[in-house]
Motif scaffolding. Structure first.
Motif, PDB file in Angstrom:
ATOM      1  N   LYS A   1       0.716  -1.120   0.005  1.00  0.00           N
ATOM      2  CA  LYS A   1       0.029   0.031  -0.022  1.00  0.00           C
ATOM      3  C   LYS A   1       0.810   1.234  -0.003  1.00  0.00           C
ATOM      4  O   LYS A   1       0.341   2.224  -0.401  1.00  0.00           O
ATOM      5  CB  LYS A   1      -0.907  -0.095   1.236  1.00  0.00           C
ATOM      6  CG  LYS A   1      -0.317   0.004   2.494  1.00  0.00           C
ATOM      7  CD  LYS A   1      -1.574  -0.004   3.660  1.00  0.00           C
ATOM      8  CE  LYS A   1      -0.976  -0.125   4.817  1.00  0.00           C
ATOM      9  NZ  LYS A   1      -2.071  -0.281   6.023  1.00  0.00           N
ATOM     10  N   ALA A   2       2.020   1.150   0.635  1.00  0.00           N
ATOM     11  CA  ALA A   2       2.742   2.211   0.139  1.00  0.00           C
ATOM     12  C   ALA A   2       3.582   2.434  -1.109  1.00  0.00           C
ATOM     13  O   ALA A   2       4.317   3.458  -1.126  1.00  0.00           O
ATOM     14  CB  ALA A   2       4.170   2.182   1.393  1.00  0.00           C
ATOM     15  N   GLY A   3       3.318   1.481  -1.909  1.00  0.00           N
ATOM     16  CA  GLY A   3       3.840   1.757  -3.313  1.00  0.00           C
ATOM     17  C   GLY A   3       5.348   1.374  -3.418  1.00  0.00           C
ATOM     18  O   GLY A   3       6.130   1.950  -4.266  1.00  0.00           O
ATOM     19  N   ARG A   4       5.815   0.283  -2.555  1.00  0.00           N
ATOM     20  CA  ARG A   4       7.251   0.075  -2.575  1.00  0.00           C
ATOM     21  C   ARG A   4       7.385  -0.991  -3.416  1.00  0.00           C
ATOM     22  O   ARG A   4       6.708  -1.992  -3.545  1.00  0.00           O
ATOM     23  CB  ARG A   4       7.890  -0.176  -1.453  1.00  0.00           C
ATOM     24  CG  ARG A   4       7.824   1.002  -0.172  1.00  0.00           C
ATOM     25  CD  ARG A   4       8.460   0.510   1.021  1.00  0.00           C
ATOM     26  NE  ARG A   4       8.469   1.737   2.044  1.00  0.00           N
ATOM     27  CZ  ARG A   4       7.477   1.658   2.963  1.00  0.00           C
ATOM     28  NH1 ARG A   4       6.655   0.443   3.318  1.00  0.00           N
ATOM     29  NH2 ARG A   4       7.200   2.715   4.004  1.00  0.00           N
TER      30      ARG A   4
ATOM     31  N   ILE B   1       2.208   1.316  -9.373  1.00  0.00           N
ATOM     32  CA  ILE B   1       3.345   2.173  -9.438  1.00  0.00           C
ATOM     33  C   ILE B   1       3.845   2.349 -10.925  1.00  0.00           C
ATOM     34  O   ILE B   1       3.553   1.297 -11.934  1.00  0.00           O
ATOM     35  CB  ILE B   1       4.342   1.794  -8.534  1.00  0.00           C
ATOM     36  CG1 ILE B   1       4.998   0.489  -8.784  1.00  0.00           C
ATOM     37  CG2 ILE B   1       3.775   1.980  -7.216  1.00  0.00           C
ATOM     38  CD1 ILE B   1       6.271   0.378  -8.238  1.00  0.00           C
ATOM     39  N   ASN B   2       4.706   3.299 -11.370  1.00  0.00           N
ATOM     40  CA  ASN B   2       5.266   3.270 -12.434  1.00  0.00           C
ATOM     41  C   ASN B   2       4.188   3.883 -13.477  1.00  0.00           C
ATOM     42  O   ASN B   2       4.834   3.553 -14.930  1.00  0.00           O
ATOM     43  CB  ASN B   2       5.957   2.099 -12.905  1.00  0.00           C
ATOM     44  CG  ASN B   2       7.025   1.941 -11.873  1.00  0.00           C
ATOM     45  OD1 ASN B   2       7.853   2.800 -11.130  1.00  0.00           O
ATOM     46  ND2 ASN B   2       7.472   0.514 -11.415  1.00  0.00           N
ATOM     47  N   LEU B   3       3.044   4.107 -13.182  1.00  0.00           N
ATOM     48  CA  LEU B   3       2.207   4.773 -14.575  1.00  0.00           C
ATOM     49  C   LEU B   3       2.445   5.870 -14.813  1.00  0.00           C
ATOM     50  O   LEU B   3       1.734   6.876 -14.091  1.00  0.00           O
ATOM     51  CB  LEU B   3       0.713   4.232 -14.206  1.00  0.00           C
ATOM     52  CG  LEU B   3      -0.269   4.341 -15.035  1.00  0.00           C
ATOM     53  CD1 LEU B   3       0.034   3.451 -16.373  1.00  0.00           C
ATOM     54  CD2 LEU B   3      -1.743   3.781 -14.520  1.00  0.00           C
TER      55      LEU B   3
ATOM     56  N   PRO C   1      -3.388   5.053 -10.311  1.00  0.00           N
ATOM     57  CA  PRO C   1      -1.676   5.450 -10.584  1.00  0.00           C
ATOM     58  C   PRO C   1      -0.966   5.894  -9.344  1.00  0.00           C
ATOM     59  O   PRO C   1      -1.306   6.977  -8.763  1.00  0.00           O
ATOM     60  CB  PRO C   1      -1.729   6.288 -11.396  1.00  0.00           C
ATOM     61  CG  PRO C   1      -3.212   7.115 -11.501  1.00  0.00           C
ATOM     62  CD  PRO C   1      -3.945   6.208 -11.039  1.00  0.00           C
ATOM     63  N   ASN C   2      -0.002   5.231  -8.889  1.00  0.00           N
ATOM     64  CA  ASN C   2       1.062   5.731  -8.489  1.00  0.00           C
ATOM     65  C   ASN C   2       1.037   5.976  -6.564  1.00  0.00           C
ATOM     66  O   ASN C   2       1.820   5.871  -5.908  1.00  0.00           O
ATOM     67  CB  ASN C   2       1.855   6.919  -8.770  1.00  0.00           C
ATOM     68  CG  ASN C   2       2.291   6.633 -10.169  1.00  0.00           C
ATOM     69  OD1 ASN C   2       2.907   5.651 -10.503  1.00  0.00           O
ATOM     70  ND2 ASN C   2       1.881   7.394 -11.339  1.00  0.00           N
ATOM     71  N   THR C   3      -0.254   6.104  -6.280  1.00  0.00           N
ATOM     72  CA  THR C   3      -0.796   6.553  -5.029  1.00  0.00           C
ATOM     73  C   THR C   3      -1.756   5.452  -4.518  1.00  0.00           C
ATOM     74  O   THR C   3      -2.855   5.743  -5.363  1.00  0.00           O
ATOM     75  CB  THR C   3      -1.039   8.268  -4.860  1.00  0.00           C
ATOM     76  OG1 THR C   3       0.372   8.732  -5.347  1.00  0.00           O
ATOM     77  CG2 THR C   3      -1.009   8.394  -3.249  1.00  0.00           C
ATOM     78  N   ALA C   4      -1.739   4.949  -3.393  1.00  0.00           N
ATOM     79  CA  ALA C   4      -2.947   4.527  -2.872  1.00  0.00           C
ATOM     80  C   ALA C   4      -4.076   5.329  -2.624  1.00  0.00           C
ATOM     81  O   ALA C   4      -3.926   6.448  -2.520  1.00  0.00           O
ATOM     82  CB  ALA C   4      -2.299   3.782  -1.424  1.00  0.00           C
TER      83      ALA C   4
END
Length: 412
Positions: free
Chosen positions: A27-30, A365-367, A380-383
């Motif tokens: 959920k942190a996008g790691r 992520i990476n979108l 995209p990129n953020t929960a």
């Protein structure tokens, strides 16, 4: 029909080897993608993968037992152990004949197989391990779990390539729903980050070669994607009939309410460009759940970061959900884990259950530069925090195997 609930979850993954760590990172996008450091990749075009870190099979199972199992078995056994502990299930207190295991692997013990080929070539047939076959065959993860926990009920290893996790969960769901079992351990496992597999996928031009920025390599639905990233791990859940779970006072974490499967009948590796089979699997899953497209709050996409696959899935979602397709949030876990092959469906089911219970959708992520033909809401990129109740998870595999499961928050 019996209601089927989830009471335990366990995971081994590039984002952590327990559900809490995995979910926190997701959920942190790691990203869990990094340079491969378990073998020499000097001569490989792709030098990155989603590897499992900090996993010591000998410490977990003892040296003697660990040496009898390929890593795909070790991953599965540890994830199953976590799931049973999470479920607080005392396996010696349940009807063992109504307790089964559906856990599969797409590739099985590739490390064991290749190691013994080298032994045969270099040292002769007399030095090949007598345990080669039972260590490498893909049903052995299910067998090891069954043996350890004395599950005498139906036990099998579905081999539907990258849709294995969903297939296992879905078929286990059917078994409990029909009243043929009380408890099932279900999911998938894989340990395929190996030179042979890396070389083959690389020569097929299927892998990303973004070696200078591994965290950015897996980029589903992005116009600049250049292939998928390999990953390893295991995702295992405990399923029970609602009646069985209530009778033992279990903590119910969610419910499986639907499952659908289909075949593309199109190509041995390429998914159908129009997403025909994917649509059929989703449609059947919704029918199985007894819900309409309007009831689905979030979709966990298969989304491997390939042009044909991402576009085909987008078309399938549009065909399945019609006018609502553009308003349903879609998440792509593989942007962070890489493609865990047979383990992907189990891991993504765990992520979806956490998503529903916490009301937080992990990002894709990476979108950064959306593919114009992939024009849905991919978070995209953020929960994103949003009230959720029902989610659908897709898994598709080589050979045209498609499976979709529907999960729901638990309601008494």
């Amino acid at each position: 029909m019996e209601r089927v609930v989830i009471t335990g979850m366990g995971i081994v993954s590039p984002l952590g080897n327990d559900v809490k760590t995995f979910w926190s990172n997701l959920k942190a996008g790691r990203s869990g993608i990094a340079p491969i450091d378990t073998f020499d990749v000097t001569n490989f075009g792709t030098k990155i993968a989603g590897q499992v870190r900090d996993f010591d099979g000998e410490a977990l199972f003892g040296r003697k037992e660990a040496r009898k199992m390929d890593r795909f078995c070790q991953y599965a056994l540890y994830a199953a152990e976590q799931a049973l502990q999470d479920a607080d299930l005392q396996t010696d207190r349940i009807d063992s004949e109504r307790f089964g295991v559906y856990v599969g692997s797409g590739i099985g013990g590739i490390t064991t197989f290749v190691d013994n080929v080298k032994v045969l070539e270099n040292r002769g047939p007399g030095r090949v391990s007598p345990s080669l076959v039972p260590m490498m065959i893909s049903n052995m993860a299910a067998a090891q779990i069954s043996i350890r926990y004395q599950a005498l009920g139906p036990t099998m290893s579905p081999v539907t390539a990258c849709s294995i996790g969903n297939t296992a969960i879905g078929e286990a769901f059917r078994l409990i729903r029909s009243g043929e079992a009380d408890v099932m351990i279900a999911g998938g496992t894989e340990a395929a980050v190996h030179p042979l597999a890396l070389a083959s996928f690389g020569n097929a031009t299927a892998l990303s070669q973004r070696n200078d920025a591994p965290e950015q390599a897996s980029r589903p639905f992005d116009a600049n994607r250049d292939g998928f990233v390999m990953g390893d791990g295991a995702g295992i859940i405990v399923l029970e009939s609602l009646q069985h779970a209530i009778s033992r006072g279990a903590r119910i974490q969610g419910e499986v309410i639907g499952y659908g499967a289909s075949s593309d009948a199109y190509h041995v590796v390429a998914s159908h460009p129009e997403g025909v089979g994917a649509h059929q699997a989703m449609r059947k899953a919704l029918q199985s759940a007894g819900i309409s497209p309007e009831d689905v709050d979030v979709i966990s996409a298969h989304a491997t970061s390939t042009v044909v696959g991402d576009l085909g899935e987008t078309k399938a979602i549009k065909k399945t959900f019609g006018d609502k397709a553009g308003s349903i949030p879609i998440t792509a876990n593989k942007s962070m884990t890489g493609h865990m092959f047979g383990a992907a469906g189990g891991a993504e089911a765990i992520a979806l259950m956490q998503t529903l219970n916490e009301g937080i959708i992990p990002p894709t992520i990476n979108l950064e530069h959306p593919d114009p033909e992939c024009d849905l809401d991919y978070v995209p990129n953020t929960a994103r925090a949003v009230p959720l109740d029902i989610g659908l998870s897709n898994s598709f595999g080589f050979g045209g195997h498609n499976s979709a499961i529907v999960l729901r928050k638990y309601h008494e």
